[in-house]
Design an enzyme around this catalytic site. Structure first.
Site, PDB file in Angstrom:
ATOM      1  CG  ASP A  98      -2.074  -1.071   1.267  1.00 19.60           C
ATOM      2  OD1 ASP A  98      -2.905  -0.965   0.336  1.00 19.60           O
ATOM      3  OD2 ASP A  98      -1.885  -2.071   2.068  1.00 19.60           O
ATOM      4  CG  HIS A 120      -8.071  -1.046   9.202  1.00 21.65           C
ATOM      5  ND1 HIS A 120      -8.284   0.159   8.551  1.00 21.65           N
ATOM      6  CD2 HIS A 120      -7.356  -1.583   8.489  1.00 21.65           C
ATOM      7  CE1 HIS A 120      -7.750   0.046   7.378  1.00 21.65           C
ATOM      8  NE2 HIS A 120      -6.867  -0.968   7.400  1.00 21.65           N
ATOM      9  CG  ASP A 174      -9.457  -4.507   2.779  1.00 19.16           C
ATOM     10  OD1 ASP A 174      -8.444  -4.584   2.994  1.00 19.16           O
ATOM     11  OD2 ASP A 174     -10.158  -3.041   3.218  1.00 19.16           O
TER      12      ASP A 174
END
Length: 340
Positions: free
Chosen positions: A66, A185, A255
């Site tokens: 990322d 998250h 994800d």
């Protein structure tokens, strides 16, 4: 890539342990992803990437990171330059469309050069979510703007710049994280916006970029579309929205399956994501027992999933353009200086 399995794994530290080498060789993840915990020095990182490609068995084994600019950067100075947040490119675009689009392409191209210096060949950019007022700040200045057309234009330019540098881009988070009311998250965001409204805003950049080779799902519950399962686990969202309405036919990766937005056993969650229509599942925390659960659910890539994965590796296998990077860096700096 014969025999690669439908998951992406992450090493725990800066070198591969004997257990990791054995596990990765036996279970054959399609690719790997790196985080700040995996990064020490230039030589160490290059060696780690080389080790992952060796155990992956292919020069085009995808090694993801990322590296967006702004606050989302795994590589930091002096290992790689710092860049403004994507929202800053949006500010430039608002005053000069041509300059903004060029700066976006340059940022994609320079990010590619920065990660390729270590052999990393896949970057999880562009983030083409469209944030709205009142949403959680987890997207925030990671977005190129609040207008779907702006986001699509700049996201396309960043992706094209990355591919010009021989790096696979992964657009995220399909079908749109901009309205999320929580950080996925930590917990599951819920979006109650009607589907027809989502179609004109949140889905629009993904529809405009539906020919890109790869995308990452959003761990979000869209209650007007599927009130039971978040997008990553929802056959309704993946079939009806991502594949049909958005028209995306590239590789769909989840994800991180270890994020707190999803609850349950990692085997069950991974099997559910793959059954719902994800081509590969992503596991990021490097915990071996969790990886074993994910690997158990991930079958060898076959059929459409293998075709899409092969297409991604073909992007990685391209030769980067021969641009003089210092000239591109100077041009980028001059453009971004226009916004002060």
């Amino acid at each position: 890539m014969t025999g690669s399995r439908a998951f992406i794994a992450a090493p725990l530290s800066q070198t591969l342990s004997t257990e990791e080498r054995r596990f990765f060789a036996d279970e054959r993840p399609w690719g790997f992803i790196l985080f700040a915990r995996n990064i020490g020095s230039q030589a160490q990182l290059s060696d780690l990437v080389a080790s992952l490609k060796e155990v992956g068995g292919r020069k085009t084994t995808p090694i993801f990171i990322d590296q967006e600019g702004g606050r989302i950067n795994r590589l930091r100075p002096p290992l790689a330059p710092a860049y403004p947040a994507p929202a800053e490119i949006g500010r430039l675009f608002a005053t000069d469309r041509n300059a903004g689009e060029r700066a976006a392409w340059l940022q994609g191209r320079l990010l590619a050069a920065d990660v390729m210096a270590y052999g990393i060949n896949a970057d999880c950019v562009p983030c083409i979510d469209v944030p709205v007022a009142g949403a959680h700040s987890v997207i925030g200045d990671r977005a190129y703007g609040h207008n779907p057309d702006t986001v699509a234009t700049l996201g396309r330019a960043v992706a094209d710049g990355a591919m010009a540098g021989g790096v696979l881009p992964v657009m995220k988070h399909v079908p749109g994280h901009g309205r999320g009311n929580a950080d996925s998250h930590l917990e599951l965001p819920r979006v109650a916006t009607p589907r027809n409204e989502l179609a004109t805003s949140d889905f629009a950049p993904f529809r405009a970029l539906n020919t890109l080779p790869a995308a990452m799902t959003a761990h979000i519950l869209y209650t007007d579309i599927d009130p039971t399962f978040p997008a990553t686990l929802s056959r309704i969202v993946i079939d009806s929205v991502i594949r049909t309405e958005i028209g995306f036919d590239g590789l769909l990766m989840s994800d991180d399956m270890s994020m707190k937005a999803l609850s349950g056993d990692l085997y069950d969650l991974s099997a559910a994501a793959l059954s719902a229509g994800c081509d590969v599942v992503l596991h990021c925390n490097g915990e071996m027992e969790e990886m074993r659960r994910v690997a158990r659910a991930a079958q060898p890539l076959a059929g459409e999933a293998k075709r899409r994965a092969d297409a991604c590796e073909a992007v990685i296998g391209r030769v980067a353009d021969t641009a003089v990077l210092e000239e591109l860096r100077s041009e980028y700096a001059a453009l971004m200086a226009e916004i002060g």
